[in-house]
Design an enzyme around this catalytic site. Structure first.
Site, PDB file in Angstrom:
ATOM      1  N   ASP A  30     -14.309  13.834  23.243  1.00 58.24           N
ATOM      2  CA  ASP A  30     -13.218  14.159  24.161  1.00 58.24           C
ATOM      3  C   ASP A  30     -13.397  13.354  25.431  1.00 58.24           C
ATOM      4  OD1 ASP A  30     -11.076  16.736  23.995  1.00 58.24           O
ATOM      5  OD2 ASP A  30     -11.290  15.756  25.964  1.00 58.24           O
ATOM      6  N   THR A  86       0.172  16.223  21.734  1.00 65.49           N
ATOM      7  CA  THR A  86       1.470  15.536  21.668  1.00 65.49           C
ATOM      8  C   THR A  86       2.506  16.431  22.356  1.00 65.49           C
ATOM      9  OG1 THR A  86       1.728  16.470  19.427  1.00 65.49           O
ATOM     10  CG2 THR A  86       1.079  14.167  19.577  1.00 65.49           C
ATOM     11  N   LEU A 253       8.842  38.352  10.596  1.00 67.77           N
ATOM     12  CA  LEU A 253      10.087  39.120  10.737  1.00 67.77           C
ATOM     13  C   LEU A 253       9.911  40.236  11.762  1.00 67.77           C
ATOM     14  CD1 LEU A 253      11.666  39.568   7.179  1.00 67.77           C
ATOM     15  CD2 LEU A 253      12.494  38.195   9.087  1.00 67.77           C
ATOM     16  N   HIS A 254       9.002  40.042  12.713  1.00 72.07           N
ATOM     17  CA  HIS A 254       8.807  41.070  13.734  1.00 72.07           C
ATOM     18  C   HIS A 254       9.606  40.685  14.976  1.00 72.07           C
ATOM     19  CE1 HIS A 254       5.708  42.783  11.265  1.00 72.07           C
ATOM     20  NE2 HIS A 254       5.150  41.581  11.153  1.00 72.07           N
ATOM     21  N   CYS A 263       2.966  25.256  19.977  1.00 74.68           N
ATOM     22  CA  CYS A 263       3.603  24.422  18.938  1.00 74.68           C
ATOM     23  C   CYS A 263       5.114  24.597  18.790  1.00 74.68           C
ATOM     24  CB  CYS A 263       2.929  24.678  17.591  1.00 74.68           C
ATOM     25  SG  CYS A 263       1.239  24.066  17.561  1.00 74.68           S
TER      26      CYS A 263
HETATM   27  N1  NAD Z   1      -2.888  24.411  18.863  1.00 73.02           N
HETATM   28  C1  NAD Z   1      -2.399  24.670  17.674  1.00 73.02           C
HETATM   29  O1  NAD Z   1      -2.293  25.822  17.262  1.00 73.02           O
HETATM   30  C2  NAD Z   1      -1.964  23.548  16.765  1.00 73.02           C
HETATM   31  C3  NAD Z   1      -1.726  23.817  15.409  1.00 73.02           C
HETATM   32  C4  NAD Z   1      -1.334  22.787  14.577  1.00 73.02           C
HETATM   33  C5  NAD Z   1      -1.147  21.502  15.099  1.00 73.02           C
HETATM   34  N2  NAD Z   1      -1.369  21.270  16.425  1.00 73.02           N
HETATM   35  C6  NAD Z   1      -1.197  19.886  16.919  1.00 73.02           C
HETATM   36  O2  NAD Z   1      -2.482  19.307  17.116  1.00 73.02           O
HETATM   37  C7  NAD Z   1      -2.464  18.440  18.248  1.00 73.02           C
HETATM   38  C8  NAD Z   1      -3.537  18.857  19.240  1.00 73.02           C
HETATM   39  O3  NAD Z   1      -3.204  20.123  19.726  1.00 73.02           O
HETATM   40  P1  NAD Z   1      -4.247  21.024  20.544  1.00 73.02           P
HETATM   41  O4  NAD Z   1      -3.618  22.350  20.744  1.00 73.02           O
HETATM   42  O5  NAD Z   1      -5.577  20.932  19.884  1.00 73.02           O
HETATM   43  O6  NAD Z   1      -4.286  20.193  21.916  1.00 73.02           O
HETATM   44  P2  NAD Z   1      -5.284  20.378  23.163  1.00 73.02           P
HETATM   45  O7  NAD Z   1      -4.496  20.008  24.363  1.00 73.02           O
HETATM   46  O8  NAD Z   1      -5.940  21.727  23.081  1.00 73.02           O
HETATM   47  O9  NAD Z   1      -6.426  19.267  22.909  1.00 73.02           O
HETATM   48  C9  NAD Z   1      -6.237  17.885  22.975  1.00 73.02           C
HETATM   49  C10 NAD Z   1      -7.552  17.272  23.448  1.00 73.02           C
HETATM   50  O10 NAD Z   1      -7.500  15.851  23.278  1.00 73.02           O
HETATM   51  C11 NAD Z   1      -8.221  15.261  24.350  1.00 73.02           C
HETATM   52  N3  NAD Z   1      -7.844  13.845  24.419  1.00 73.02           N
HETATM   53  C12 NAD Z   1      -6.642  13.303  24.754  1.00 73.02           C
HETATM   54  N4  NAD Z   1      -6.698  11.957  24.668  1.00 73.02           N
HETATM   55  C13 NAD Z   1      -7.954  11.620  24.255  1.00 73.02           C
HETATM   56  C14 NAD Z   1      -8.622  10.393  23.983  1.00 73.02           C
HETATM   57  N5  NAD Z   1      -8.001   9.210  24.077  1.00 73.02           N
HETATM   58  N6  NAD Z   1      -9.906  10.452  23.592  1.00 73.02           N
HETATM   59  C15 NAD Z   1     -10.552  11.625  23.484  1.00 73.02           C
HETATM   60  N7  NAD Z   1      -9.976  12.817  23.734  1.00 73.02           N
HETATM   61  C16 NAD Z   1      -8.688  12.821  24.110  1.00 73.02           C
HETATM   62  C17 NAD Z   1      -7.846  16.100  25.545  1.00 73.02           C
HETATM   63  O11 NAD Z   1      -8.773  15.963  26.596  1.00 73.02           O
HETATM   64  C18 NAD Z   1      -7.860  17.517  24.922  1.00 73.02           C
HETATM   65  O12 NAD Z   1      -9.131  18.130  25.040  1.00 73.02           O
HETATM   66  C19 NAD Z   1      -1.044  18.498  18.793  1.00 73.02           C
HETATM   67  O13 NAD Z   1      -0.296  17.441  18.254  1.00 73.02           O
HETATM   68  C20 NAD Z   1      -0.526  19.817  18.272  1.00 73.02           C
HETATM   69  O14 NAD Z   1       0.868  19.825  18.109  1.00 73.02           O
HETATM   70  C21 NAD Z   1      -1.784  22.264  17.262  1.00 73.02           C
END
Ligand code: NAD
Length: 442
Positions: A30, A86, A253-254, A263
């Site tokens: 990270d 994203t 369905l809640h 998300c």
């Molecule tokens: N949170 C969920 O429940 C969930 C579920 C399914 C899919 N997703 C998808 O997964 C992706 C990540 O979501 P998240 O909730 O884990 O995000 P988050 O914001 O919790 O984590 C993203 C991490 O990436 C790090 N980061 C960014 N650029 C970087 C780089 N160049 N090098 C190293 N680290 C870097 C950030 O510092 C951060 O810690 C998104 O696209 C999201 O839509 C999330």
């Protein structure tokens, strides 16, 4: 397999920990150095049940480590996962791919031998091809393939979802990449979980279609709930009645205060944008987004009514502010619409949440944080049940009512009933899509 996980947020950390538990060697990266220092010290920066023990076990086994040195993690890795955020791009609803493309460039410079670069982040159709171009341009010598592997885990049940998924989706362009992905997910193949191997575009689309469908399902029942209130039906009965139909199913369905979270809001917005960009508006998704905003606004009016028409000078206790239970995530939580409306309307607001304070404090200015729901309800004019944490599912309603100045409850998760509220001494009980109680309870 040696895996580098770029981005150690919710998805990256859970995926990295679970892959290491499959037996792979995983290095989580990270760019947030503070987060990496905490992880190296054994501290889990998010609240996710079971994650701390699984992380500790795999670190101790020597299969899991954390670094901010992306190049060192990528060198020698057979698979490099991109799991960065994203978020919604400001102004146009599009998914902001800045972090994904920046990660791709950094990975390109660090590749040492053949690797599959796997996008786990939720990204619009075409992004994996773009990642491929970015890497090929930045490092023409790099030997690599790309793969799309969208993630479906739910916060609060993330480990269970990762280890026992409904399905795994893998989009690839050739057999070589497919073999690497099959090796990574071998423990799940062996246990007969469905692993769908498809092309890049379909894999990318599956993720958005799944989230948009779920958002629509929730919004449908929320809209039905509004009509139930007008016609005197009970949405809980309606949900049960339709949920028994196997074609509909009883999940999602809640009726409640509208969807939120990290998300659904951003993914519905991104899908709507993709549709517009391709001259094919996603009209159902666009309507879902609009109706969901209306549902949240309707909740504010419901609370105002419960307070007798104005929040001014009222004391309101809000139970639960995270977007759902068992997470500390506050992203797009309904509380971020509802609590500011209470504060802005002149209410004194007290909030209680088992895990939400660290994230929520900066996001909810002007409120008083309490540890205990009964303390929060002391002399209050209204208790609002906003997130259905287990702690709030079995409240001593009599005790709660006794503490209050005026015993009124707005149960936005339909946990209790008009009858139980009345029996406990509440003078009014408002829920979502069910009979109100202002005297006659059913
Ligand atoms: N949170 C969920 O429940 C969930 C579920 C399914 C899919 N997703 C998808 O997964 C992706 C990540 O979501 P998240 O909730 O884990 O995000 P988050 O914001 O919790 O984590 C993203 C991490 O990436 C790090 N980061 C960014 N650029 C970087 C780089 N160049 N090098 C190293 N680290 C870097 C950030 O510092 C951060 O810690 C998104 O696209 C999201 O839509 C999330």
């Amino acid at each position: 397999m040696r895996i580098a996980m770029i981005g150690t947020g919710y998805v990256g950390l859970v995926s990295g920990v679970c892959f290491s538990d499959f037996g792979h060697d995983v290095i989580c990266v990270d760019k947030d150095a503070g987060k990496i220092t905490r992880l190296q010290g054994g501290e889990v920066p998010i609240y996710e049940p079971g994650l701390d023990q699984l992380m500790e076990k795999n670190v101790a086994a020597g299969r899991l480590s954390f670094t901010s040195d992306l190049a060192a993690a990528v060198a020698g890795a057979e698979a490099v996962f991109i799991a960065v955020g994203t978020p919604t791009r400001r102004g146009d609803g599009h998914a902001d791919l800045t972090y994904v493309m920046a990660a791709a460039e950094e990975i390109a410079a660090a590749l040492t031998g053949y690797a599959v670069v796997v996008t786990k982040s939720t990204v619009p159709v075409g992004t994996n091809r773009q990642v491929k171009q970015v890497i090929a341009k930045a490092n023409p010598q790099a030997e690599f393939d790309v793969a799309s592997n969208p993630e479906f885990l739910r916060e609060g049940a993330a480990i269970e979802d990762f280890m026992k998924p409904d399905r795994v989706v893998v989009g690839v362009q050739n057999d070589r990449a497919a073999e690497v992905m099959a090796e990574i997910y071998r423990p799940l193949y062996l246990r007969d979980y469905p692993v769908l191997s498809t092309d890049l575009e379909s894999a990318e689309m599956i993720k958005y279609a799944a989230n948009a469908f779920l958002a629509a399902k929730i919004t449908f029942i929320n809209e039905v709930a509004g009509l139930c209130e007008r016609v005197g039906a009970d949405v809980k009965e309606v949900s049960r009645g339709i949920g028994f139909d196997g074609r509909i199913g009883n999940k999602f369905l809640h009726a409640g205060p509208g969807y939120g979270g990290s998300c659904f809001p951003k993914d519905t917005a991104a899908l709507a944008r993709i549709g517009q960009d391709h001259g094919f508006p996603m009209r159902i998704t666009e309507t879902v987004m609009r109706v969901n905003d209306e549902v949240k606004a309707r909740m504010v009016e419901k609370l105002r009514d419960a307070c007798g028409g104005s929040f001014n000078g009222k004391t309101v206790a809000v139970l639960g502010v995270t977007f759902k239970p068992n997470t500390d995530d506050m992203r797009d939580a309904p509380s971020l619409t509802i609590v500011p409306a209470l504060v802005g309307g002149g209410a004194r607001v007290r909030v209680v949440d088992p895990q939400g304070k660290a994230e929520g404090e900066a996001l909810l200015p002007g409120v008083k944080w309490e540890e205990d729901p009964y303390k929060a309800a002391q002399n209050a004019d209204l208790v609002v049940l906003l997130t259905e944490w287990n702690e709030f599912r079995a409240l001593d309603l009599k005790k709660l009512a006794r503490k209050m100045e005026v015993p009124r409850m707005a149960d936005l998760r339909n946990i209790y009933s008009p009858k139980s509220a009345k029996q406990a001494g509440f003078e009014s009980y408002t829920a979502v899509g069910r009979g109100q109680m202002n005297g006659a309870a059913k």
